[in-house]
Design a protein around this motif. Sequence first.
Motif, PDB file in Angstrom:
ATOM      1  N   ASP A  62      -0.379   0.687   3.934  1.00 30.75           N
ATOM      2  CA  ASP A  62       0.132   0.187   2.483  1.00 30.75           C
ATOM      3  C   ASP A  62       1.197   0.839   2.180  1.00 30.75           C
ATOM      4  N   PHE A  63       1.974  -0.038   1.292  1.00 30.76           N
ATOM      5  CA  PHE A  63       3.316   0.244   0.729  1.00 30.76           C
ATOM      6  C   PHE A  63       3.193   0.250  -0.889  1.00 30.76           C
ATOM      7  N   GLU A  64       3.897   1.184  -1.577  1.00 28.45           N
ATOM      8  CA  GLU A  64       4.287   0.742  -2.734  1.00 28.45           C
ATOM      9  C   GLU A  64       5.203  -0.289  -3.024  1.00 28.45           C
ATOM     10  N   THR A  65       5.499  -0.796  -4.170  1.00 26.07           N
ATOM     11  CA  THR A  65       6.411  -1.808  -4.294  1.00 26.07           C
ATOM     12  C   THR A  65       8.028  -1.320  -4.265  1.00 26.07           C
ATOM     13  N   THR A  66       7.985  -0.057  -4.108  1.00 26.28           N
ATOM     14  CA  THR A  66       9.462   0.488  -3.834  1.00 26.28           C
ATOM     15  C   THR A  66       9.412   0.687  -2.352  1.00 26.28           C
ATOM     16  N   GLY A  67       8.669   0.201  -1.643  1.00 29.81           N
ATOM     17  CA  GLY A  67       8.649   0.487  -0.181  1.00 29.81           C
ATOM     18  C   GLY A  67       8.369   1.750   0.520  1.00 29.81           C
ATOM     19  N   MET A  68       8.017   2.975  -0.438  1.00 25.29           N
ATOM     20  CA  MET A  68       7.288   4.078  -0.001  1.00 25.29           C
ATOM     21  C   MET A  68       5.950   3.751   0.425  1.00 25.29           C
ATOM     22  N   PRO A  69       5.526   4.482   1.347  1.00 26.97           N
ATOM     23  CA  PRO A  69       3.950   4.370   2.057  1.00 26.97           C
ATOM     24  C   PRO A  69       3.144   4.871   0.976  1.00 26.97           C
ATOM     25  N   TYR A  82      -0.875   6.494  11.544  1.00 28.29           N
ATOM     26  CA  TYR A  82      -1.015   6.350   9.913  1.00 28.29           C
ATOM     27  C   TYR A  82      -2.519   6.232   9.734  1.00 28.29           C
ATOM     28  N   HIS A  83      -2.814   6.953   8.524  1.00 28.28           N
ATOM     29  CA  HIS A  83      -4.206   7.072   8.017  1.00 28.28           C
ATOM     30  C   HIS A  83      -4.612   5.759   7.121  1.00 28.28           C
ATOM     31  N   ASP A  84      -5.087   4.719   7.821  1.00 27.40           N
ATOM     32  CA  ASP A  84      -5.881   3.534   7.124  1.00 27.40           C
ATOM     33  C   ASP A  84      -7.011   3.980   6.207  1.00 27.40           C
ATOM     34  N   GLU A  85      -6.749   4.477   4.977  1.00 26.53           N
ATOM     35  CA  GLU A  85      -7.852   5.087   4.310  1.00 26.53           C
ATOM     36  C   GLU A  85      -8.717   3.983   3.719  1.00 26.53           C
TER      37      GLU A  85
END
Length: 141
Positions: free
Chosen positions: A98-105, A88-91
């Motif tokens: 990091d994830f959105e509240t919906t669980g999407m990255p 993953y890209h740890d920008e």
Amino acid sequence: MKTILTLCLTVVITTLSIAQEKEQATTTVTVHIENVLSDKGTIHTGLYTEDTFMKAAPNYSSKDTIKDGKVTLIFKNVPAGTYAISSYHDENDNNQMDFETTGMPKEDYWVSNNPADFGPPQWETAKFTVGKEPVILTLKQ
């Protein structure tokens, strides 16, 4: 006496052959990651077995900088077996995805074999085999 000497030599030669095979039973896994949208942050990559994939810390890990939207990393001395890669890209460089509240990255990620899975990465579509020959993988979005 000749029989004992022959037997001893056979044991020594067999032992050395087995030890040499064990030394050669590892290889390298080279990973190319392309199309990274930004050179900010780092790329975190893990090489996993089935027991650790999406469940635990990777068996091998790497944290690499991005140059011109690309990263190349090498895992050395990888024993023969079946593995999968997740990256993953740890920008924002907070050392976690990091994830959105919906669980999407929120951050881009890659998985070996570039599967088009819906939902989290799956072992069956991400796994690949490591043998005696070096492995070269290119991860794309």
